[in-house]
Design a protein around this motif. Structure first.
Motif, PDB file in Angstrom:
ATOM      1  N   SER A   1       0.838  -1.196   0.000  1.00 41.61           N
ATOM      2  CA  SER A   1       0.000   0.000   0.000  1.00 41.61           C
ATOM      3  C   SER A   1       0.870   1.242   0.000  1.00 41.61           C
ATOM      4  O   SER A   1       2.060   1.195   0.289  1.00 41.61           O
ATOM      5  N   MET A   2       0.241   2.361  -0.333  1.00 35.60           N
ATOM      6  CA  MET A   2       0.903   3.659  -0.339  1.00 35.60           C
ATOM      7  C   MET A   2       0.091   4.607   0.525  1.00 35.60           C
ATOM      8  O   MET A   2      -1.130   4.489   0.614  1.00 35.60           O
TER       9      MET A   2
ATOM     10  N   MET B   1       6.380   9.017  -5.254  1.00 38.55           N
ATOM     11  CA  MET B   1       5.645   7.807  -5.560  1.00 38.55           C
ATOM     12  C   MET B   1       5.868   7.388  -7.008  1.00 38.55           C
ATOM     13  O   MET B   1       5.988   6.203  -7.334  1.00 38.55           O
TER      14      MET B   1
ATOM     15  N   THR C   1       7.265   3.533  -7.821  1.00 42.49           N
ATOM     16  CA  THR C   1       6.324   2.575  -8.378  1.00 42.49           C
ATOM     17  C   THR C   1       6.551   2.475  -9.885  1.00 42.49           C
ATOM     18  O   THR C   1       7.360   3.204 -10.448  1.00 42.49           O
TER      19      THR C   1
ATOM     20  N   PHE D   1      -2.672  -0.140  -8.303  1.00 40.75           N
ATOM     21  CA  PHE D   1      -3.401   0.528  -7.232  1.00 40.75           C
ATOM     22  C   PHE D   1      -4.020   1.840  -7.680  1.00 40.75           C
ATOM     23  O   PHE D   1      -4.844   2.417  -6.967  1.00 40.75           O
ATOM     24  N   SER D   2      -3.655   2.335  -8.884  1.00 42.63           N
ATOM     25  CA  SER D   2      -4.279   3.566  -9.362  1.00 42.63           C
ATOM     26  C   SER D   2      -4.466   3.525 -10.864  1.00 42.63           C
ATOM     27  O   SER D   2      -3.679   2.907 -11.597  1.00 42.63           O
TER      28      SER D   2
ATOM     29  N   TYR E   1      -8.007   5.691  -7.209  1.00 50.31           N
ATOM     30  CA  TYR E   1      -7.171   4.868  -6.342  1.00 50.31           C
ATOM     31  C   TYR E   1      -7.984   3.800  -5.628  1.00 50.31           C
ATOM     32  O   TYR E   1      -9.114   4.053  -5.191  1.00 50.31           O
TER      33      TYR E   1
ATOM     34  N   PHE F   1      -4.318   2.619  -0.972  1.00 42.65           N
ATOM     35  CA  PHE F   1      -3.849   4.001  -0.972  1.00 42.65           C
ATOM     36  C   PHE F   1      -4.711   4.817  -0.017  1.00 42.65           C
ATOM     37  O   PHE F   1      -5.934   4.675   0.000  1.00 42.65           O
ATOM     38  N   LYS F   2      -4.080   5.670   0.768  1.00 45.67           N
ATOM     39  CA  LYS F   2      -4.844   6.518   1.678  1.00 45.67           C
ATOM     40  C   LYS F   2      -4.169   7.876   1.814  1.00 45.67           C
ATOM     41  O   LYS F   2      -2.967   8.034   1.597  1.00 45.67           O
TER      42      LYS F   2
END
Length: 271
Positions: free
Chosen positions: A89-90, A104, A108, A150-151, A236, A241-242
């Motif tokens: 996760s990011m 990021m 990534t 993740f995105s 996302y 991701f948060k």
């Protein structure tokens, strides 16, 4: 064969508004850890009562979760939350999101899905303050961490800027780096964060069910003249991701209130 969350083959949300609501409630409980890995969910009758739905409605939601490999139902045992491998996760501090997202981009990998030149959607042209007849370079990319998407990123860049980099460069280099190399001097950016649901196409790319919740970030990056040089529409996975923010209590008396703690950082923009 069941499809696990994150597999290329994904299931859709169950039929019916109530079943979808229950599915999303239980999914949220599982991803947040409210229902821990290996935990036994309440029996169907009790769970249906807790969620204020019929057992038929509940079963549709459970069928969808089971189809994704998130629960295991066995007669005489009950419904158990399946232990799944922890996903990478990011996280990013909201007050310094711009520089962190640049980092990021270097930590990534990206996969280019589409690359073309066309007229922009009207809403995009208006937000960027460019003519609706101005050609833009439109691209769709996936950003991955440890090989897992993740995105989902959709970007629009005016053609006169985008012609300074190639399709292959966009597939391997953060867009902001390409903009800087093209001589763009970024001055400001407008950004908003909200939520949406995954369309069939986006769900397929991110390995989610159609209609799964997503974090949505829209950003317009501008140069010193106020012209939009990039429009980003980013989606996302909320389980990977948060956004985080540190707040400080300031002021006195009735005027005392919360303010974000702004940390030092280079005002950059990427995705």
């Amino acid at each position: 064969m069941s499809a696990k969350l994150g597999d290329a083959s994904v299931s859709s949300l169950p039929e019916g508004g109530k079943s979808r609501r229950v599915y999303l409630q239980l999914l949220d409980g599982i991803t947040r850890g409210t229902y821990a890995n290996g935990a036994i969910l309440p029996g169907e009758q009790k769970l249906a009562a807790l969620l204020d739905v019929s057992r038929v409605t509940l079963r549709r939601a459970l069928d969808a979760l089971e189809g994704e490999g998130l629960i295991d139902r066995r007669a005489g045992v009950g419904t158990r939350v399946r232990a799944t491998a922890e996903r990478p996760s990011m996280a990013a501090d909201f007050t310094t999101l711009m520089p962190q997202v640049v980092q990021m981009g270097h930590e990534t990998t990206a996969r280019l899905i589409s690359f073309s030149y066309s007229l922009p959607p009207a809403a995009v042209a208006d937000a960027m303050k460019i003519s609706r007849t101005t050609n833009v370079q439109a691209a769709v990319r996936l950003r991955l961490i440890e090989g897992q998407p993740f995105s989902h990123l959709t970007t629009y860049v005016p053609e006169d800027i985008a012609q300074n980099y190639s399709e292959s460069e966009l597939a391997t280099t953060p867009l902001f780096s390409l903009l800087e190399r093209s001589g763009v001097e970024v001055e400001t950016a407008d950004q908003s964060v909200s939520a949406t649901l995954a369309s069939p196409e986006v769900a397929g790319h991110l390995g989610l069910s159609v209609g799964a919740p997503l974090l949505m970030l829209d950003r317009v990056v501008r140069d010193a003249n106020g012209r939009g040089v990039e429009y980003l529409a980013a989606l996302y996975r909320p389980d990977m991701f948060k956004l985080e923010m540190t707040l400080s209590r300031v002021g006195a008396g009735d005027a005392r209130h919360w303010e974000p703690v702004v940390k030092p950082g280079r005002p950059e923009a990427a995705e």
